[in-house]
Design an enzyme around this catalytic site. Structure first.
Site, PDB file in Angstrom:
ATOM      1  N   THR A 177       0.858  -1.187   0.000  1.00 22.35           N
ATOM      2  CA  THR A 177       0.000   0.000   0.000  1.00 22.35           C
ATOM      3  C   THR A 177       0.889   1.229   0.000  1.00 22.35           C
ATOM      4  OG1 THR A 177      -1.869  -1.056   1.119  1.00 22.35           O
ATOM      5  CG2 THR A 177      -1.715   1.331   1.285  1.00 22.35           C
ATOM      6  N   PHE A 179       1.172   5.069   0.874  1.00 25.03           N
ATOM      7  CA  PHE A 179       0.579   6.065   1.761  1.00 25.03           C
ATOM      8  C   PHE A 179       1.124   7.451   1.407  1.00 25.03           C
ATOM      9  CE2 PHE A 179       0.478   2.095   4.067  1.00 25.03           C
ATOM     10  CZ  PHE A 179      -0.747   2.104   4.724  1.00 25.03           C
TER      11      PHE A 179
END
Length: 296
Positions: A177, A179
């Site tokens: 992921t 960020f």
């Protein structure tokens, strides 16, 4: 002496947002401000201009988090950095529980979906969607619920003193992921990074006239100035049929050439907005959870 920074995260303490925040701000003491939803996080930053926020923006398995693009565009916040975290899912329960004792597993729907292969081998377990991974772990610990497990991070297991029944249950081991670190314009450090020659990435958003070849012109100009397009995400403009906003990430080696490229594309764009200029983040494989600190 370490500086203390207030960081708003989506999710409860122990969530992946906190892991990313601690890794990105590794040289600072952090005061974690949990926000159950992304709109809550943006509101927290609006209410207190002295804090930072960290938001997931894309995942290698499920793609972009489209609402976060819109909220970022509509805010006056700036991207100051990014962090790419390898997502690891752990199955945890109260100490003394065994896998065969578990009848239900609670976690965020995305975490449940990313562990489907594991649960195919344990069909007796019912999967229950909840608001947050770490919050599911917290409830099990505080309410001392037996027979129910949570999918959350190693950090959550440590914080809430749960026992990991099975580690690394995610189906795809290349689950990352990305960020974004966001904050008020007054807290940006672009000038300092420029002095250190560290600014090499930019995020922007613009719309284009509904004309043939309008996007290809932009891409041609960026290529001419040796600007590398790393991501492009289009979203429809509500109320304007077949017209789109383009969210673009670019990297570059020469900041001056990057500025020249902006001057070149600006007359061709509508409502060009720079969302942030920052240092490109590295892809990280944390071997263990960051040090646990008291969160509020």
């Amino acid at each position: 002496m370490k500086q203390t920074k207030k960081i708003a995260i989506q999710g409860w303490p122990g969530a992946n947002h906190e892991i990313a925040a601690k890794a990105y701000f590794e040289n600072d003491n952090l005061e974690i401000i949990p926000c159950l939803t992304f709109p809550d996080l943006f509101q927290a930053l609006k209410n207190d201009r002295s804090i930072y926020g960290i938001i997931a923006i894309e995942n290698t398995l499920v793609g972009s988090l489209l609402p976060n693009y819109t909220m970022l565009k509509d805010s006056d916040l700036m991207i100051i950095g990014e962090y790419k975290l390898r997502i690891k899912h752990q199955l945890m329960a109260l100490p003394g529980q065994k896998l065969e004792d578990i009848t239900e597993v609670h976690s965020h729907p995305m975490a449940l979906a990313q562990c489907e292969e594991f649960f195919k081998h344990h069909p007796h377990i019912k999967l229950i969607a909840s608001e947050d991974t770490a919050l599911s772990a917290k409830r099990i610990a505080e309410e001392k619920i037996e027979g129910i497990a949570a999918i959350a991070s190693e950090l959550a297991a440590e914080m809430y003193q749960l026992e990991i029944l099975s580690a690394g249950i995610e189906t795809n081991k290349k689950n990352f992921t990305r960020f974004l670190v966001i904050t008020d314009k007054a807290l940006t450090e672009t000038d300092e990074l420029l002095e250190q020659d560290k600014v090499n990435k930019s995020s922007m958003v613009f719309s284009l006239p509904h004309e043939e070849g309008s996007l290809s012109k932009i891409l041609t100009i960026l290529n001419f100035y040796s600007i590398n397009l790393t991501k492009i995400q289009s979203l429809p403009i509500v109320g304007h049929e077949w017209e789109y906003l383009f969210y673009v990430d670019v990297t570059f080696n020469n900041y001056k050439r990057y500025l020249q490229s902006l001057d070149a594309i600006r007359p061709l764009c509508q409502k060009l907005k720079i969302l942030g200029e920052y240092e490109k983040g590295k892809q990280s494989y944390p071997s263990q959870s960051p040090k646990i600190e008291q969160a509020i």
